[in-house]
Scaffold this active site. Structure first.
Site, PDB file in Angstrom:
ATOM      1  N   GLU A  62       0.722  -1.197   0.057  1.00 55.25           N
ATOM      2  CA  GLU A  62       0.026  -0.015   0.105  1.00 55.25           C
ATOM      3  C   GLU A  62       0.840   1.160  -0.125  1.00 55.25           C
ATOM      4  O   GLU A  62       0.689   2.359  -0.731  1.00 55.25           O
ATOM      5  CB  GLU A  62      -1.098   0.009   1.205  1.00 55.25           C
ATOM      6  CG  GLU A  62      -1.951  -1.066   1.240  1.00 55.25           C
ATOM      7  CD  GLU A  62      -3.168  -1.022   2.247  1.00 55.25           C
ATOM      8  OE1 GLU A  62      -3.949  -1.445   2.012  1.00 55.25           O
ATOM      9  OE2 GLU A  62      -2.861  -0.550   3.235  1.00 55.25           O
TER      10      GLU A  62
ATOM     11  N   HIS B 132     -10.265   0.612   0.267  1.00 57.14           N
ATOM     12  CA  HIS B 132     -10.609  -0.219   1.351  1.00 57.14           C
ATOM     13  C   HIS B 132     -12.187  -0.566   1.280  1.00 57.14           C
ATOM     14  O   HIS B 132     -12.359  -1.526   2.149  1.00 57.14           O
ATOM     15  CB  HIS B 132     -10.185   0.294   2.778  1.00 57.14           C
ATOM     16  CG  HIS B 132      -8.755   0.664   2.973  1.00 57.14           C
ATOM     17  ND1 HIS B 132      -7.859   1.300   2.327  1.00 57.14           N
ATOM     18  CD2 HIS B 132      -7.970  -0.439   3.796  1.00 57.14           C
ATOM     19  CE1 HIS B 132      -6.537   1.188   2.959  1.00 57.14           C
ATOM     20  NE2 HIS B 132      -6.746   0.173   3.503  1.00 57.14           N
TER      21      HIS B 132
END
Length: 243
Positions: free
Chosen positions: A144, A177
């Site tokens: 990420e 997410h």
């Protein structure tokens, strides 16, 4: 955007979507190749593929990044020293939790319930399959930070101000997410990690802060599961999200 960065984005997206193909393949291998029960493979196939795909993606991303890093290393003149970077990394852990706490308070003020289904789901999976902690606490945060901070934020910041590039990349980070209810919280976290990267010009700094934060959340959630659940039910829980 550098071609290596474009390939990194493609690799990350493919990894995120690969379960639609990978899970059935692992299931068939387990049932027909190793004669495992169907019920067992229904549970295990997604876990096995998750760990494998994240590891494979990390290797591909690091290989792609290696070539790009060689070119950039000679051009960098504004990196902090290793000692100062370590201090930023340690301080970044507290800064990340502080940003998370502030975002949680704001969410509560506008009527959003505390607690994250995403976090609770990951904790439950880790309790049943401990190996998944490698993905949630190490591999996931590394990927990420490379994708959302180094590639997306870094590319945007060459053309836009820090605020705009950090905001845009952080919103994308939050949307990734897939928990829109807590978009503000994830965006705040992304902005914090972008700030750490900007201040040090070392991607290892936000990576370290992100890894440590997720690891501490795992420990806290598993060690104090009942207490945290009570706090969530009473709307008194602040922070403690995976990112």
């Amino acid at each position: 955007m550098k071609k290596e960065y474009a390939f990194i984005l493609i690799a990350y997206i493919v990894m995120q979507l690969s379960g639609y193909i990978g899970n059935p393949i692992v299931y068939e291998i387990g049932v027909n190749g190793f004669h495992a029960s169907k019920a067992y493979m229904i549970k295990m196939a997604p876990i096995i593929w998750m760990v494998f795909s994240f590891l494979a993606c990390l290797l591909v991303v690091l290989l792609l990044l290696r070539k790009s890093e060689r070119k950039e290393r000679s051009e960098r003149k504004d990196q902090l020293s290793a000692g100062k970077s370590i201090l930023w990394a340690v301080g970044g852990i507290f800064l990340a939790f502080f940003a998370q706490a502030i975002a949680s308070i704001v969410e509560q003020l506008i009527g959003i319930k505390v607690g994250s289904e995403n976090t609770q789901r990951i904790v439950t999976i880790i309790e049943n399959f401990p190996i998944v902690v490698l993905v949630s606490s190490i591999i996931g945060p590394i990927l990420e930070e490379i994708v959302f901070r180094k590639v997306i934020f870094g590319s945007l910041h060459k053309r836009l101000s820090f605020f705009l590039s950090a905001l845009i990349s952080s919103i994308i980070f939050g949307l990734a997410h897939m928990e829109l209810t807590h978009l503000l919280l994830y965006t705040a976290m992304g902005f914090t990690f972008a700030f750490l990267y900007k201040m040090t010009n070392r991607i290892i700094v936000p990576i370290t802060a992100h890894v440590m934060m997720n690891t501490l959340v795992v420990i806290a959630q598993i060690a104090n599961r009942e207490e945290i659940q009570k706090l969530i039910e009473n709307q008194s829980f602040i922070g403690g999200f995976f990112t």
